[in-house]
Design a protein around this motif. Structure first.
Motif, PDB file in Angstrom:
ATOM      1  N   GLN A 119       0.965  -1.148   0.035  1.00  0.00           N
ATOM      2  CA  GLN A 119       0.140   0.454   0.355  1.00  0.00           C
ATOM      3  C   GLN A 119       0.734   1.263  -0.331  1.00  0.00           C
ATOM      4  O   GLN A 119       0.509   2.389  -0.843  1.00  0.00           O
ATOM      5  CB  GLN A 119      -1.128   0.159   1.382  1.00  0.00           C
ATOM      6  N   SER A 120       1.437   1.271   1.009  1.00  0.00           N
ATOM      7  CA  SER A 120       3.143   2.463   1.413  1.00  0.00           C
ATOM      8  C   SER A 120       3.705   2.600  -0.061  1.00  0.00           C
ATOM      9  O   SER A 120       3.471   3.690  -0.590  1.00  0.00           O
ATOM     10  CB  SER A 120       3.540   1.832   1.964  1.00  0.00           C
ATOM     11  N   MET A 121       3.872   1.748  -0.737  1.00  0.00           N
ATOM     12  CA  MET A 121       4.617   1.599  -2.071  1.00  0.00           C
ATOM     13  C   MET A 121       4.022   2.005  -3.249  1.00  0.00           C
ATOM     14  O   MET A 121       4.414   3.195  -4.465  1.00  0.00           O
ATOM     15  CB  MET A 121       5.111   0.217  -2.746  1.00  0.00           C
ATOM     16  N   ARG A 122       2.094   2.066  -3.487  1.00  0.00           N
ATOM     17  CA  ARG A 122       1.770   2.438  -4.271  1.00  0.00           C
ATOM     18  C   ARG A 122       1.961   4.016  -4.269  1.00  0.00           C
ATOM     19  O   ARG A 122       1.435   4.532  -5.574  1.00  0.00           O
ATOM     20  CB  ARG A 122       0.365   1.937  -4.147  1.00  0.00           C
ATOM     21  N   ARG A 123       1.618   4.315  -3.012  1.00  0.00           N
ATOM     22  CA  ARG A 123       1.535   6.046  -3.058  1.00  0.00           C
ATOM     23  C   ARG A 123       3.453   6.567  -2.801  1.00  0.00           C
ATOM     24  O   ARG A 123       3.511   7.627  -3.365  1.00  0.00           O
ATOM     25  CB  ARG A 123       0.688   6.182  -1.481  1.00  0.00           C
ATOM     26  N   SER A 124       4.361   5.918  -3.447  1.00  0.00           N
ATOM     27  CA  SER A 124       5.637   6.296  -2.998  1.00  0.00           C
ATOM     28  C   SER A 124       6.284   5.643  -4.655  1.00  0.00           C
ATOM     29  O   SER A 124       6.808   4.569  -3.749  1.00  0.00           O
ATOM     30  CB  SER A 124       6.319   6.095  -1.780  1.00  0.00           C
ATOM     31  N   LYS A 125       6.455   6.801  -4.741  1.00  0.00           N
ATOM     32  CA  LYS A 125       7.552   6.311  -6.034  1.00  0.00           C
ATOM     33  C   LYS A 125       9.351   5.676  -5.169  1.00  0.00           C
ATOM     34  O   LYS A 125       9.208   4.897  -5.975  1.00  0.00           O
ATOM     35  CB  LYS A 125       8.239   6.841  -7.356  1.00  0.00           C
ATOM     36  N   THR A 126       9.787   6.536  -4.635  1.00  0.00           N
ATOM     37  CA  THR A 126      10.980   6.703  -3.318  1.00  0.00           C
ATOM     38  C   THR A 126      11.261   5.302  -3.152  1.00  0.00           C
ATOM     39  O   THR A 126      12.078   4.782  -2.864  1.00  0.00           O
ATOM     40  CB  THR A 126      10.802   7.654  -3.277  1.00  0.00           C
ATOM     41  N   LEU A 127       9.680   5.107  -2.074  1.00  0.00           N
ATOM     42  CA  LEU A 127       9.470   3.708  -1.155  1.00  0.00           C
ATOM     43  C   LEU A 127       9.857   2.108  -2.321  1.00  0.00           C
ATOM     44  O   LEU A 127      10.826   1.175  -2.528  1.00  0.00           O
ATOM     45  CB  LEU A 127       8.957   3.738  -0.478  1.00  0.00           C
ATOM     46  N   THR A 128       9.188   2.784  -3.496  1.00  0.00           N
ATOM     47  CA  THR A 128       9.457   1.139  -5.026  1.00  0.00           C
ATOM     48  C   THR A 128      10.247   1.230  -5.030  1.00  0.00           C
ATOM     49  O   THR A 128      11.034   0.225  -4.938  1.00  0.00           O
ATOM     50  CB  THR A 128       8.661   1.965  -5.605  1.00  0.00           C
TER      51      THR A 128
END
Length: 71
Positions: free
Chosen positions: A39-48
């Protein structure tokens, strides 16, 4: 009756009156840490990008150890 005994009696009554809620499968899935990460990766390109780089580095390290072991 002491104050401590009175508090214990109140806590016992409070515990017995707690309602037990039923969880759906979706509630159980949402508690999983992997689900929260995605879920967090969907919202954050940096985290992905950070997760992908970490996976590549970890795979490279495992490959390096495999080669150093002589296989």
């Amino acid at each position: 009756m002491t104050v401590n005994q009175a508090n214990k009696a109140q806590q016992t009554k409070a515990k017995s009156s707690v309602k037990h809620e039923k969880f759906s499968w979706m509630d159980i899935v949402e508690m999983d840490t992997h689900f929260a990460l995605f879920q967090s990766m969907r919202r954050s390109k940096t985290l992905t990008i950070m997760v992908i780089i970490g996976m590549v580095l970890a795979a490279g390290f495992v490959f390096f150890l495999y080669k150093m072991a002589g296989h």
